[in-house]
Design a protein around this motif. Structure first.
Motif, PDB file in Angstrom:
ATOM      1  N   ARG A 140      44.214  58.931  60.971  1.00 25.08           N
ATOM      2  CA  ARG A 140      44.099  57.888  59.936  1.00 25.08           C
ATOM      3  C   ARG A 140      43.322  58.430  58.731  1.00 25.08           C
ATOM      4  NH1 ARG A 140      45.144  53.431  57.533  1.00 25.08           N
ATOM      5  NH2 ARG A 140      43.581  51.847  57.164  1.00 25.08           N
ATOM      6  N   ALA A 141      42.235  59.168  58.983  1.00 20.30           N
ATOM      7  CA  ALA A 141      41.449  59.745  57.888  1.00 20.30           C
ATOM      8  C   ALA A 141      42.281  60.729  57.073  1.00 20.30           C
ATOM      9  CB  ALA A 141      40.199  60.430  58.439  1.00 20.30           C
ATOM     10  N   ILE A 142      43.099  61.529  57.742  1.00 14.75           N
ATOM     11  CA  ILE A 142      43.974  62.480  57.052  1.00 14.75           C
ATOM     12  C   ILE A 142      44.984  61.718  56.191  1.00 14.75           C
ATOM     13  CG2 ILE A 142      45.818  64.184  57.401  1.00 14.75           C
ATOM     14  CD1 ILE A 142      44.230  65.120  59.919  1.00 14.75           C
ATOM     15  N   ASP A 143      45.573  60.656  56.757  1.00 15.33           N
ATOM     16  CA  ASP A 143      46.548  59.858  56.018  1.00 15.33           C
ATOM     17  C   ASP A 143      45.909  59.199  54.793  1.00 15.33           C
ATOM     18  OD1 ASP A 143      48.438  60.604  57.871  1.00 15.33           O
ATOM     19  OD2 ASP A 143      48.400  58.701  58.972  1.00 15.33           O
ATOM     20  N   ILE A 144      44.688  58.687  54.950  1.00 12.77           N
ATOM     21  CA  ILE A 144      43.988  58.055  53.820  1.00 12.77           C
ATOM     22  C   ILE A 144      43.732  59.079  52.724  1.00 12.77           C
ATOM     23  CG2 ILE A 144      41.787  57.031  53.103  1.00 12.77           C
ATOM     24  CD1 ILE A 144      41.765  55.622  55.857  1.00 12.77           C
ATOM     25  N   GLN A 145      43.275  60.263  53.122  1.00  9.86           N
ATOM     26  CA  GLN A 145      43.002  61.302  52.122  1.00  9.86           C
ATOM     27  C   GLN A 145      44.278  61.692  51.378  1.00  9.86           C
ATOM     28  OE1 GLN A 145      42.033  65.333  53.364  1.00  9.86           O
ATOM     29  NE2 GLN A 145      40.421  65.393  51.834  1.00  9.86           N
ATOM     30  N   LYS A 146      45.397  61.795  52.087  1.00  4.74           N
ATOM     31  CA  LYS A 146      46.672  62.129  51.446  1.00  4.74           C
ATOM     32  C   LYS A 146      47.062  61.051  50.445  1.00  4.74           C
ATOM     33  CE  LYS A 146      48.800  65.065  54.894  1.00  4.74           C
ATOM     34  NZ  LYS A 146      49.858  65.214  55.900  1.00  4.74           N
ATOM     35  N   ARG A 147      46.925  59.781  50.853  1.00  4.67           N
ATOM     36  CA  ARG A 147      47.271  58.679  49.937  1.00  4.67           C
ATOM     37  C   ARG A 147      46.387  58.727  48.686  1.00  4.67           C
ATOM     38  NH1 ARG A 147      47.276  54.890  54.376  1.00  4.67           N
ATOM     39  NH2 ARG A 147      45.338  54.076  53.543  1.00  4.67           N
ATOM     40  N   GLN A 148      45.095  58.998  48.883  1.00  3.53           N
ATOM     41  CA  GLN A 148      44.179  59.046  47.749  1.00  3.53           C
ATOM     42  C   GLN A 148      44.507  60.202  46.827  1.00  3.53           C
ATOM     43  OE1 GLN A 148      40.322  59.096  49.589  1.00  3.53           O
ATOM     44  NE2 GLN A 148      40.171  56.869  49.605  1.00  3.53           N
ATOM     45  N   SER A 149      44.822  61.363  47.387  1.00  2.00           N
ATOM     46  CA  SER A 149      45.144  62.510  46.531  1.00  2.00           C
ATOM     47  C   SER A 149      46.467  62.298  45.801  1.00  2.00           C
ATOM     48  CB  SER A 149      45.147  63.806  47.330  1.00  2.00           C
ATOM     49  OG  SER A 149      46.179  63.810  48.279  1.00  2.00           O
ATOM     50  N   GLN A 150      47.430  61.614  46.428  1.00  2.15           N
ATOM     51  CA  GLN A 150      48.701  61.329  45.776  1.00  2.15           C
ATOM     52  C   GLN A 150      48.530  60.308  44.665  1.00  2.15           C
ATOM     53  OE1 GLN A 150      51.213  60.149  49.041  1.00  2.15           O
ATOM     54  NE2 GLN A 150      51.679  62.259  49.625  1.00  2.15           N
ATOM     55  N   SER A 151      47.641  59.334  44.851  1.00  2.00           N
ATOM     56  CA  SER A 151      47.442  58.309  43.824  1.00  2.00           C
ATOM     57  C   SER A 151      46.697  58.868  42.610  1.00  2.00           C
ATOM     58  CB  SER A 151      46.685  57.108  44.394  1.00  2.00           C
ATOM     59  OG  SER A 151      45.364  57.468  44.714  1.00  2.00           O
ATOM     60  N   LYS A 152      45.958  59.961  42.783  1.00  2.00           N
ATOM     61  CA  LYS A 152      45.231  60.592  41.673  1.00  2.00           C
ATOM     62  C   LYS A 152      46.152  61.451  40.820  1.00  2.00           C
ATOM     63  CE  LYS A 152      40.757  60.650  43.942  1.00  2.00           C
ATOM     64  NZ  LYS A 152      39.690  61.478  44.507  1.00  2.00           N
ATOM     65  N   GLN A 153      47.325  61.806  41.351  1.00  2.00           N
ATOM     66  CA  GLN A 153      48.243  62.698  40.620  1.00  2.00           C
ATOM     67  C   GLN A 153      49.077  61.959  39.630  1.00  2.00           C
ATOM     68  OE1 GLN A 153      50.377  64.719  43.727  1.00  2.00           O
ATOM     69  NE2 GLN A 153      48.663  66.022  44.197  1.00  2.00           N
TER      70      GLN A 153
END
Length: 186
Positions: free
Chosen positions: A173-186
């Protein structure tokens, strides 16, 4: 509900620290001579107390379990169309806290040295690996009738089995959250 989650996080932290203290004591006793074995109960208690010294309520509020819980509640509120109330004022800082906590989390598999996609945890020692990599490693060693040591540096576990592995859902879940956050910053 937040206070219940904090209590759960505190109990979970205490349990993990007690397990760690017992494991540390067992490793210490294995190194000592049989005639030098101390009072095990007292030794575990001393080790456990040393693990508990740095415990603070603030650290609990920044733990991955608690932050993931708050994220799930916030996501549920959004899905249900419930706005944040004044009692939830601190929730606005969640994304920043989660990002800081997750940036310090280790998502790298000790075998592949790549970010994990499907993490599994060893029930025996608590270390986490990428599922495919550790399963291949275990099967390869067992085909050669050899034991496999935990690939995490410094770990004493010397006979791993596929049955010792369980999905690490909180890390996933933490990995998925980090991926979502990094994608939303792009």
């Amino acid at each position: 509900m937040e206070s219940v989650m904090l209590e759960y996080a505190a109990l979970n932290r205490d349990l993990n620290q007690y397990i760690s203290a017992v494991e540390e004591t067992v490793r210490k006793v294995k190194r000592d001579q049989p005639e030098d074995v101390p009072d095990l109960r007292q030794l575990v208690h001393q080790t456990y107390n040393s693990h508990r010294k740095p415990n603070t309520d603030e650290a609990l509020k920044k733990s991955n379990k608690f932050l993931l819980f708050k994220e799930q509640i916030r996501d549920l509120r959004k899905q249900m169309g419930i706005s944040q109330g004044p009692e939830d004022g601190a929730w606005e800082d969640d994304d920043e806290e989660i990002a800081v906590t997750q940036s310090t989390a280790n998502f790298t598999c000790p075998i592949t040295q790549m970010e994990m996609v499907n993490p599994v945890k060893n029930k025996v020692c608590g270390h986490t690996y990428e599922r495919e990599a550790i399963e291949k490693m275990i099967q390869s060693r067992h085909q050669k009738n050899k034991n496999i040591r935990c690939p995490t540096l410094g770990c004493d576990v010397s006979d791993m089995n596929v049955s010792d592995l369980v999905p690490d859902t909180s890390l996933k879940r933490a990995i998925d959250i980090q991926k979502r956050q990094s994608q939303s910053k792009q």
